[in-house]
Design an enzyme around this catalytic site. Sequence first.
Site, mmCIF file in Angstrom:
data_model
loop_
_atom_site.group_PDB
_atom_site.id
_atom_site.type_symbol
_atom_site.label_atom_id
_atom_site.label_comp_id
_atom_site.label_asym_id
_atom_site.label_seq_id
_atom_site.Cartn_x
_atom_site.Cartn_y
_atom_site.Cartn_z
ATOM 1 N N ASN A 8 70.428 77.971 33.000
ATOM 2 C CA ASN A 8 69.709 77.120 33.946
ATOM 3 C C ASN A 8 68.845 76.179 33.116
ATOM 4 O OD1 ASN A 8 68.149 75.941 35.955
ATOM 5 N ND2 ASN A 8 67.667 77.854 36.988
ATOM 6 N N ARG A 91 73.775 76.607 36.695
ATOM 7 C CA ARG A 91 73.192 75.998 37.882
ATOM 8 C C ARG A 91 73.346 74.484 37.748
ATOM 9 N NH1 ARG A 91 66.997 74.532 38.979
ATOM 10 N NH2 ARG A 91 67.140 73.927 41.165
ATOM 11 N N HIS A 179 68.101 73.851 46.587
ATOM 12 C CA HIS A 179 67.646 75.239 46.426
ATOM 13 C C HIS A 179 68.603 76.225 47.097
ATOM 14 C CE1 HIS A 179 63.425 73.329 46.003
ATOM 15 N NE2 HIS A 179 63.873 73.660 44.800
ATOM 16 N N LEU A 207 58.884 77.909 47.644
ATOM 17 C CA LEU A 207 57.698 77.162 47.235
ATOM 18 C C LEU A 207 57.449 77.356 45.743
ATOM 19 C CD1 LEU A 207 55.361 78.122 50.232
ATOM 20 C CD2 LEU A 207 56.988 76.221 50.070
ATOM 21 N N ARG A 239 56.643 65.448 42.935
ATOM 22 C CA ARG A 239 57.428 64.642 43.874
ATOM 23 C C ARG A 239 56.735 64.595 45.239
ATOM 24 N NH1 ARG A 239 62.804 67.993 43.085
ATOM 25 N NH2 ARG A 239 61.457 69.333 41.824
ATOM 26 N N MET A 282 49.966 74.609 40.964
ATOM 27 C CA MET A 282 49.156 75.137 42.056
ATOM 28 C C MET A 282 48.097 76.113 41.557
ATOM 29 S SD MET A 282 48.594 75.016 45.314
ATOM 30 C CE MET A 282 50.057 74.398 46.189
ATOM 31 N N GLU A 377 68.113 83.360 41.433
ATOM 32 C CA GLU A 377 69.206 82.385 41.364
ATOM 33 C C GLU A 377 70.212 82.752 40.277
ATOM 34 O OE1 GLU A 377 66.969 78.237 42.483
ATOM 35 O OE2 GLU A 377 66.186 79.394 40.796
#
Length: 394
Positions: A8, A91, A179, A207, A239, A282, A377
């Site tokens: 990935n 991916r 996603h 998120l 973004r 965050m 994933e």
Amino acid sequence: MDAILVVNAGSSSLKFQVFGIADGGLERQVRGQISGIGTRPHLKANGADGAVLVDRGYDLKAIGDLPDAISAAREWLLTLDGFELRAIGHRVVHGGPDYTQPVLIDATVVDRLASYQDLAPLHQPNNLAPIRLAMEINPDVPQVACFDTAFHRGHPEHADCYALPRTFHDQGVRRYGFHGLSYEYVAERLREMAPKVAGGKVVVAHLGSGASMCALRDGRSIESTMGFTALDGLPMGTRPGQLDPGVVLYLIKEKGLTVEAVSDLLYHDAGLKGLSGISNDMRELLASDDPRAAFAIAHFVHRCGLNAGMLAAALGGVDAFIFTAGVGENSPPIRARIAEGLAWLGAELDAVANEAGAGVISTPRSRVALHVISTDEELMIARHTLALIRAHTA
């Protein structure tokens, strides 16, 4: 042991995992990444038991870009004993209108995927770089592309079209959603954890630095907040999320920005970073006492609530709301604020369970079940890769 390598690749990190093929299934053997590409390169990997296999920093001259990181990861992986590489799974963010499921990679596939680079400039070129290198170095090892768009390709056409002349839709200008590998894994995991809930109306919130939401009915995607590119929907780390297209026209016509400058703005300098002027992370925003950080968080939570309402309308109600990905899995304060905005749907948060990071964070009285599910994933990619190479060799 026969093994599958999962790759990935991003702009500043290269994640990789090795899965052993045992008794017809998959067992994770190695989980690693090279982070800080272009700034402070660092390779770290852990074994199946969590033991540290390597923890090494690099000089910037040694790993200055993604190709350097790929070479360094390959060099270290070659030191591992006991694995016979059978396939590599990747991916790939954008599958365009052509690819609705994982596909074996050849030169034609790579060329086709490269044509979508402008639709995912943060991801697609980086996704393709290790594929091209592996084709040169190990041409006999099959490679599989697994697409973030594929899970959403069963939407009704009227839901995925834009209100533009049909010609554009036929040329591939349509809503794709992203996603998808994460949502596919969460849908499967939910069937194991709560089969009755999984068969109902579910909203999943992925998120992280990239953020989106998906509406699931009986485990299948029926609507997503992201569209033609990964710029749409929720505000993200860098973004903007949903944006009036007139803003782009205004920036070009009235402010004199070039197309390249607008692209840089929307992909690199907007979102939480642009709103706060502090950070796209965050965690840093939550720790800050700067009012601009609080403002950016408030905007993020507000838009999450609005998009949840949109997906609830698409589903005709909500039985469960799932938090996943970096912020969704690890930030009790953000989960609490989003859950508060879902009270009109009947959601009631168990504050103690939320702070403890429990799998179920709703009260017994809540009409909407609130879950936290760690996404995977890479495991999803490994499963698809194994299934495809087995079908190809059968």
